[in-house]
Design a protein around this motif. Structure first.
Motif, PDB file in Angstrom:
ATOM      1  N   ARG A  29       0.833  -1.204   0.000  1.00 57.12           N
ATOM      2  CA  ARG A  29       0.000   0.000   0.000  1.00 57.12           C
ATOM      3  C   ARG A  29       0.867   1.253   0.000  1.00 57.12           C
ATOM      4  O   ARG A  29       0.663   2.162  -0.810  1.00 57.12           O
ATOM      5  CB  ARG A  29      -0.930   0.005   1.213  1.00 57.12           C
ATOM      6  CG  ARG A  29      -1.869   1.213   1.225  1.00 57.12           C
ATOM      7  CD  ARG A  29      -2.733   1.290   2.461  1.00 57.12           C
ATOM      8  NE  ARG A  29      -1.907   1.715   3.583  1.00 57.12           N
ATOM      9  CZ  ARG A  29      -1.651   0.982   4.669  1.00 57.12           C
ATOM     10  NH1 ARG A  29      -2.163  -0.214   4.808  1.00 57.12           N
ATOM     11  NH2 ARG A  29      -0.883   1.450   5.621  1.00 57.12           N
ATOM     12  N   GLU A  30       1.847   1.305   0.880  1.00 63.43           N
ATOM     13  CA  GLU A  30       2.711   2.479   0.978  1.00 63.43           C
ATOM     14  C   GLU A  30       3.448   2.755  -0.332  1.00 63.43           C
ATOM     15  O   GLU A  30       3.499   3.891  -0.801  1.00 63.43           O
ATOM     16  CB  GLU A  30       3.717   2.310   2.117  1.00 63.43           C
ATOM     17  CG  GLU A  30       3.103   2.252   3.488  1.00 63.43           C
ATOM     18  CD  GLU A  30       2.320   3.500   3.849  1.00 63.43           C
ATOM     19  OE1 GLU A  30       2.789   4.610   3.524  1.00 63.43           O
ATOM     20  OE2 GLU A  30       1.230   3.357   4.424  1.00 63.43           O
ATOM     21  N   GLN A  31       4.020   1.719  -0.920  1.00 59.71           N
ATOM     22  CA  GLN A  31       4.794   1.900  -2.153  1.00 59.71           C
ATOM     23  C   GLN A  31       3.907   2.349  -3.309  1.00 59.71           C
ATOM     24  O   GLN A  31       4.275   3.238  -4.080  1.00 59.71           O
ATOM     25  CB  GLN A  31       5.525   0.612  -2.519  1.00 59.71           C
ATOM     26  CG  GLN A  31       6.663   0.287  -1.564  1.00 59.71           C
ATOM     27  CD  GLN A  31       7.384  -0.977  -1.954  1.00 59.71           C
ATOM     28  OE1 GLN A  31       7.931  -1.054  -3.046  1.00 59.71           O
ATOM     29  NE2 GLN A  31       7.371  -1.969  -1.066  1.00 59.71           N
ATOM     30  N   LEU A  32       2.716   1.760  -3.433  1.00 59.59           N
ATOM     31  CA  LEU A  32       1.847   2.114  -4.555  1.00 59.59           C
ATOM     32  C   LEU A  32       1.186   3.475  -4.352  1.00 59.59           C
ATOM     33  O   LEU A  32       0.954   4.196  -5.327  1.00 59.59           O
ATOM     34  CB  LEU A  32       0.824   1.017  -4.808  1.00 59.59           C
ATOM     35  CG  LEU A  32       1.447  -0.321  -5.234  1.00 59.59           C
ATOM     36  CD1 LEU A  32       0.371  -1.328  -5.605  1.00 59.59           C
ATOM     37  CD2 LEU A  32       2.438  -0.146  -6.379  1.00 59.59           C
ATOM     38  N   LEU A  33       0.920   3.841  -3.116  1.00 65.17           N
ATOM     39  CA  LEU A  33       0.388   5.184  -2.864  1.00 65.17           C
ATOM     40  C   LEU A  33       1.395   6.252  -3.246  1.00 65.17           C
ATOM     41  O   LEU A  33       1.021   7.332  -3.710  1.00 65.17           O
ATOM     42  CB  LEU A  33      -0.034   5.331  -1.397  1.00 65.17           C
ATOM     43  CG  LEU A  33      -1.331   4.642  -1.012  1.00 65.17           C
ATOM     44  CD1 LEU A  33      -1.594   4.812   0.483  1.00 65.17           C
ATOM     45  CD2 LEU A  33      -2.513   5.152  -1.823  1.00 65.17           C
ATOM     46  N   ASP A  34       2.686   5.962  -3.085  1.00 68.30           N
ATOM     47  CA  ASP A  34       3.720   6.902  -3.522  1.00 68.30           C
ATOM     48  C   ASP A  34       3.605   7.164  -5.024  1.00 68.30           C
ATOM     49  O   ASP A  34       3.721   8.305  -5.467  1.00 68.30           O
ATOM     50  CB  ASP A  34       5.119   6.370  -3.192  1.00 68.30           C
ATOM     51  CG  ASP A  34       5.447   6.428  -1.711  1.00 68.30           C
ATOM     52  OD1 ASP A  34       4.737   7.131  -0.951  1.00 68.30           O
ATOM     53  OD2 ASP A  34       6.417   5.753  -1.296  1.00 68.30           O
ATOM     54  N   TYR A  35       3.356   6.110  -5.802  1.00 62.15           N
ATOM     55  CA  TYR A  35       3.184   6.286  -7.248  1.00 62.15           C
ATOM     56  C   TYR A  35       1.930   7.099  -7.550  1.00 62.15           C
ATOM     57  O   TYR A  35       1.926   7.935  -8.456  1.00 62.15           O
ATOM     58  CB  TYR A  35       3.123   4.926  -7.963  1.00 62.15           C
ATOM     59  CG  TYR A  35       4.484   4.318  -8.166  1.00 62.15           C
ATOM     60  CD1 TYR A  35       5.235   4.616  -9.295  1.00 62.15           C
ATOM     61  CD2 TYR A  35       5.034   3.449  -7.226  1.00 62.15           C
ATOM     62  CE1 TYR A  35       6.492   4.075  -9.485  1.00 62.15           C
ATOM     63  CE2 TYR A  35       6.288   2.894  -7.403  1.00 62.15           C
ATOM     64  CZ  TYR A  35       7.016   3.217  -8.534  1.00 62.15           C
ATOM     65  OH  TYR A  35       8.268   2.679  -8.712  1.00 62.15           O
ATOM     66  N   MET A  36       0.866   6.882  -6.801  1.00 58.98           N
ATOM     67  CA  MET A  36      -0.362   7.650  -7.006  1.00 58.98           C
ATOM     68  C   MET A  36      -0.130   9.125  -6.702  1.00 58.98           C
ATOM     69  O   MET A  36      -0.613   9.991  -7.427  1.00 58.98           O
ATOM     70  CB  MET A  36      -1.488   7.107  -6.140  1.00 58.98           C
ATOM     71  CG  MET A  36      -2.013   5.785  -6.606  1.00 58.98           C
ATOM     72  SD  MET A  36      -3.405   5.270  -5.600  1.00 58.98           S
ATOM     73  CE  MET A  36      -4.318   4.415  -6.858  1.00 58.98           C
ATOM     74  N   GLU A  37       0.609   9.395  -5.645  1.00 59.08           N
ATOM     75  CA  GLU A  37       0.898  10.778  -5.280  1.00 59.08           C
ATOM     76  C   GLU A  37       1.752  11.469  -6.334  1.00 59.08           C
ATOM     77  O   GLU A  37       1.706  12.695  -6.468  1.00 59.08           O
ATOM     78  CB  GLU A  37       1.562  10.838  -3.906  1.00 59.08           C
ATOM     79  CG  GLU A  37       0.597  10.500  -2.784  1.00 59.08           C
ATOM     80  CD  GLU A  37       1.263  10.404  -1.424  1.00 59.08           C
ATOM     81  OE1 GLU A  37       2.461  10.751  -1.296  1.00 59.08           O
ATOM     82  OE2 GLU A  37       0.574   9.962  -0.487  1.00 59.08           O
ATOM     83  N   GLU A  38       2.515  10.698  -7.103  1.00 59.52           N
ATOM     84  CA  GLU A  38       3.318  11.257  -8.200  1.00 59.52           C
ATOM     85  C   GLU A  38       2.469  11.505  -9.445  1.00 59.52           C
ATOM     86  O   GLU A  38       2.970  12.006 -10.442  1.00 59.52           O
ATOM     87  CB  GLU A  38       4.463  10.305  -8.545  1.00 59.52           C
ATOM     88  CG  GLU A  38       5.514  10.191  -7.466  1.00 59.52           C
ATOM     89  CD  GLU A  38       6.536   9.107  -7.759  1.00 59.52           C
ATOM     90  OE1 GLU A  38       6.480   8.487  -8.848  1.00 59.52           O
ATOM     91  OE2 GLU A  38       7.393   8.861  -6.890  1.00 59.52           O
ATOM     92  N   ARG A  67      -9.278   4.236  -5.289  1.00 59.50           N
ATOM     93  CA  ARG A  67      -8.550   5.495  -5.490  1.00 59.50           C
ATOM     94  C   ARG A  67      -8.227   5.738  -6.957  1.00 59.50           C
ATOM     95  O   ARG A  67      -8.275   6.867  -7.424  1.00 59.50           O
ATOM     96  CB  ARG A  67      -7.274   5.521  -4.658  1.00 59.50           C
ATOM     97  CG  ARG A  67      -7.622   5.691  -3.176  1.00 59.50           C
ATOM     98  CD  ARG A  67      -6.475   6.011  -2.326  1.00 59.50           C
ATOM     99  NE  ARG A  67      -5.877   7.310  -2.652  1.00 59.50           N
ATOM    100  CZ  ARG A  67      -4.929   7.853  -1.932  1.00 59.50           C
ATOM    101  NH1 ARG A  67      -4.472   7.242  -0.872  1.00 59.50           N
ATOM    102  NH2 ARG A  67      -4.416   9.015  -2.274  1.00 59.50           N
ATOM    103  N   THR A  68      -7.877   4.686  -7.694  1.00 57.73           N
ATOM    104  CA  THR A  68      -7.595   4.889  -9.119  1.00 57.73           C
ATOM    105  C   THR A  68      -8.861   5.318  -9.852  1.00 57.73           C
ATOM    106  O   THR A  68      -8.799   6.177 -10.726  1.00 57.73           O
ATOM    107  CB  THR A  68      -7.015   3.623  -9.786  1.00 57.73           C
ATOM    108  OG1 THR A  68      -7.923   2.545  -9.643  1.00 57.73           O
ATOM    109  CG2 THR A  68      -5.664   3.254  -9.218  1.00 57.73           C
ATOM    110  N   GLN A  69      -9.993   4.755  -9.488  1.00 57.61           N
ATOM    111  CA  GLN A  69     -11.245   5.141 -10.135  1.00 57.61           C
ATOM    112  C   GLN A  69     -11.601   6.593  -9.830  1.00 57.61           C
ATOM    113  O   GLN A  69     -12.128   7.293 -10.693  1.00 57.61           O
ATOM    114  CB  GLN A  69     -12.381   4.220  -9.711  1.00 57.61           C
ATOM    115  CG  GLN A  69     -12.293   2.859 -10.360  1.00 57.61           C
ATOM    116  CD  GLN A  69     -13.553   2.048 -10.136  1.00 57.61           C
ATOM    117  OE1 GLN A  69     -14.129   2.060  -9.053  1.00 57.61           O
ATOM    118  NE2 GLN A  69     -13.972   1.347 -11.171  1.00 57.61           N
ATOM    119  N   GLN A  70     -11.308   7.041  -8.624  1.00 61.54           N
ATOM    120  CA  GLN A  70     -11.614   8.421  -8.233  1.00 61.54           C
ATOM    121  C   GLN A  70     -10.853   9.435  -9.073  1.00 61.54           C
ATOM    122  O   GLN A  70     -11.321  10.554  -9.265  1.00 61.54           O
ATOM    123  CB  GLN A  70     -11.306   8.642  -6.752  1.00 61.54           C
ATOM    124  CG  GLN A  70     -12.263   7.931  -5.827  1.00 61.54           C
ATOM    125  CD  GLN A  70     -11.832   8.007  -4.370  1.00 61.54           C
ATOM    126  OE1 GLN A  70     -10.681   8.329  -4.048  1.00 61.54           O
ATOM    127  NE2 GLN A  70     -12.746   7.692  -3.470  1.00 61.54           N
TER     128      GLN A  70
END
Length: 100
Positions: A29-38, A67-70
């Motif tokens: 979760r932490e690693q993939l959220l970093d990509y989303m924040e980018e 989150r990706t859908q949002q």
């Protein structure tokens, strides 16, 4: 755990391996959220090398999918098989995710 992350064609391609329990799910979760924040919003999660995933791992995938859908993106699951496929079918997540 995450074995590999590759950026290709505006998509974050993630390969998971082994057993996914609460400790690994938190790290994923932490690693993939970093990509989303980018700003990345399209994810392909390959679970072909995953032997087992518990409810916390499934929860992380559902939360990331939401989150990706949002943000107008998509999370796709690739390589479902064995026990992991059975868990997705049992929980009806095969109707939630795009499966390839």
């Amino acid at each position: 755990m995450i074995e590999d992350i590759v950026l290709a064609n505006h998509e974050v391609r993630v390969t998971l391996r082994g057993n996914i329990y609460v400790e690994q799910a938190s790290s994923i979760r932490e690693q993939l959220l970093d990509y989303m924040e980018e700003g990345h919003k399209n994810f392909m999660i390959n679970v072909a090398a995953v032997d087992y995933i518990d409810s916390s791992g499934l929860g992380v995938l559902v939360a990331l999918h939401k989150r990706t859908q949002q943000v107008g993106g998509q999370l796709t699951i690739q390589g479902l098989h064995g026990v992991v496929k059975e868990l997705f079918e049992l929980t009806r997540l095969t109707k939630v995710f795009t499966i390839v």
